[in-house]
Motif scaffolding. Structure first.
Motif, PDB file in Angstrom:
ATOM      1  N   LYS A   8      29.007  81.051  85.901  1.00  0.00           N
ATOM      2  CA  LYS A   8      29.449  80.142  86.962  1.00  0.00           C
ATOM      3  C   LYS A   8      29.524  78.711  86.432  1.00  0.00           C
ATOM      4  O   LYS A   8      30.461  77.971  86.727  1.00  0.00           O
ATOM      5  CB  LYS A   8      28.487  80.226  88.144  1.00  0.00           C
ATOM      6  N   ALA A   9      28.561  78.327  85.630  1.00  0.00           N
ATOM      7  CA  ALA A   9      28.551  76.982  85.057  1.00  0.00           C
ATOM      8  C   ALA A   9      29.710  76.751  84.094  1.00  0.00           C
ATOM      9  O   ALA A   9      30.203  75.639  83.953  1.00  0.00           O
ATOM     10  CB  ALA A   9      27.233  76.727  84.332  1.00  0.00           C
ATOM     11  N   HIS A  10      30.158  77.831  83.475  1.00  0.00           N
ATOM     12  CA  HIS A  10      31.272  77.735  82.530  1.00  0.00           C
ATOM     13  C   HIS A  10      32.621  78.018  83.197  1.00  0.00           C
ATOM     14  O   HIS A  10      33.638  78.070  82.513  1.00  0.00           O
ATOM     15  CB  HIS A  10      31.061  78.693  81.347  1.00  0.00           C
ATOM     16  N   TRP A  70      21.162  87.803  86.977  1.00  0.00           N
ATOM     17  CA  TRP A  70      21.194  86.525  87.689  1.00  0.00           C
ATOM     18  C   TRP A  70      21.406  85.375  86.703  1.00  0.00           C
ATOM     19  O   TRP A  70      22.199  84.471  86.963  1.00  0.00           O
ATOM     20  CB  TRP A  70      19.905  86.332  88.492  1.00  0.00           C
ATOM     21  N   VAL A  71      20.709  85.434  85.581  1.00  0.00           N
ATOM     22  CA  VAL A  71      20.834  84.394  84.559  1.00  0.00           C
ATOM     23  C   VAL A  71      22.269  84.364  84.030  1.00  0.00           C
ATOM     24  O   VAL A  71      22.889  83.297  83.936  1.00  0.00           O
ATOM     25  CB  VAL A  71      19.827  84.633  83.408  1.00  0.00           C
ATOM     26  N   GLU A  72      22.819  85.529  83.709  1.00  0.00           N
ATOM     27  CA  GLU A  72      24.175  85.609  83.180  1.00  0.00           C
ATOM     28  C   GLU A  72      25.199  85.121  84.200  1.00  0.00           C
ATOM     29  O   GLU A  72      26.175  84.447  83.852  1.00  0.00           O
ATOM     30  CB  GLU A  72      24.476  87.040  82.740  1.00  0.00           C
ATOM     31  N   LYS A  73      24.971  85.435  85.471  1.00  0.00           N
ATOM     32  CA  LYS A  73      25.862  84.984  86.540  1.00  0.00           C
ATOM     33  C   LYS A  73      25.844  83.455  86.644  1.00  0.00           C
ATOM     34  O   LYS A  73      26.893  82.825  86.785  1.00  0.00           O
ATOM     35  CB  LYS A  73      25.435  85.615  87.864  1.00  0.00           C
ATOM     36  N   CYS A  74      24.674  82.851  86.562  1.00  0.00           N
ATOM     37  CA  CYS A  74      24.557  81.388  86.626  1.00  0.00           C
ATOM     38  C   CYS A  74      25.241  80.717  85.443  1.00  0.00           C
ATOM     39  O   CYS A  74      25.927  79.710  85.602  1.00  0.00           O
ATOM     40  CB  CYS A  74      23.090  80.972  86.674  1.00  0.00           C
ATOM     41  N   GLN A 129      12.210  80.583  79.794  1.00  0.00           N
ATOM     42  CA  GLN A 129      13.523  80.881  79.235  1.00  0.00           C
ATOM     43  C   GLN A 129      14.638  80.437  80.180  1.00  0.00           C
ATOM     44  O   GLN A 129      15.651  79.902  79.743  1.00  0.00           O
ATOM     45  CB  GLN A 129      13.654  82.375  78.932  1.00  0.00           C
ATOM     46  N   VAL A 130      14.449  80.654  81.478  1.00  0.00           N
ATOM     47  CA  VAL A 130      15.438  80.228  82.467  1.00  0.00           C
ATOM     48  C   VAL A 130      15.523  78.708  82.495  1.00  0.00           C
ATOM     49  O   VAL A 130      16.605  78.133  82.569  1.00  0.00           O
ATOM     50  CB  VAL A 130      15.107  80.799  83.865  1.00  0.00           C
ATOM     51  N   TYR A 131      14.380  78.053  82.398  1.00  0.00           N
ATOM     52  CA  TYR A 131      14.321  76.591  82.347  1.00  0.00           C
ATOM     53  C   TYR A 131      15.171  76.069  81.180  1.00  0.00           C
ATOM     54  O   TYR A 131      15.967  75.139  81.352  1.00  0.00           O
ATOM     55  CB  TYR A 131      12.866  76.159  82.193  1.00  0.00           C
ATOM     56  N   ASP A 132      15.037  76.691  80.027  1.00  0.00           N
ATOM     57  CA  ASP A 132      15.772  76.263  78.836  1.00  0.00           C
ATOM     58  C   ASP A 132      17.239  76.696  78.851  1.00  0.00           C
ATOM     59  O   ASP A 132      18.128  75.924  78.528  1.00  0.00           O
ATOM     60  CB  ASP A 132      15.119  76.816  77.567  1.00  0.00           C
ATOM     61  N   LYS A 133      17.488  77.940  79.245  1.00  0.00           N
ATOM     62  CA  LYS A 133      18.815  78.532  79.105  1.00  0.00           C
ATOM     63  C   LYS A 133      19.761  78.186  80.263  1.00  0.00           C
ATOM     64  O   LYS A 133      20.942  77.921  80.037  1.00  0.00           O
ATOM     65  CB  LYS A 133      18.668  80.051  78.997  1.00  0.00           C
ATOM     66  N   VAL A 134      19.259  78.183  81.482  1.00  0.00           N
ATOM     67  CA  VAL A 134      20.118  77.976  82.647  1.00  0.00           C
ATOM     68  C   VAL A 134      20.112  76.521  83.095  1.00  0.00           C
ATOM     69  O   VAL A 134      21.154  75.893  83.234  1.00  0.00           O
ATOM     70  CB  VAL A 134      19.696  78.880  83.828  1.00  0.00           C
ATOM     71  N   PHE A 135      18.940  75.993  83.339  1.00  0.00           N
ATOM     72  CA  PHE A 135      18.843  74.658  83.920  1.00  0.00           C
ATOM     73  C   PHE A 135      18.753  73.557  82.862  1.00  0.00           C
ATOM     74  O   PHE A 135      18.891  72.382  83.175  1.00  0.00           O
ATOM     75  CB  PHE A 135      17.663  74.584  84.885  1.00  0.00           C
TER      76      PHE A 135
END
Length: 66
Positions: free
Chosen positions: A59-61, A52-56, A13-19
């Motif tokens: 930050k990206a936005h 952590w996911v929400e923070k990333c 999920q992190v692979y798809d959603k964050v990175f």
């Protein structure tokens, strides 16, 4: 219908959603092992905290959550 609040994400999920495919899943696992990505282990599965996911994502936005 209300969406449930997620507390943890899997590596996939992190692979798809964050990175979004910019890092390999292997690299994400290495970053977890190095302590660069926080995680907990549950039944031999690494789970990344939602904060952590929400923070990333924020930050990206350009709207980092403190």
């Amino acid at each position: 219908m209300d969406e449930k609040k997620v507390n943890f994400y899997t590596v996939n999920q992190v692979y798809d959603k964050v990175f979004q495919g910019t890092l390999s899943k292997t690299t994400i696992h290495h970053m977890i092992k190095q302590g660069k990505i926080p995680s907990v282990e549950f039944v031999r599965k690494k789970l990344i905290p939602a904060y952590w996911v929400e923070k990333c994502i924020a930050k990206a936005h350009g709207s980092e959550i403190i």
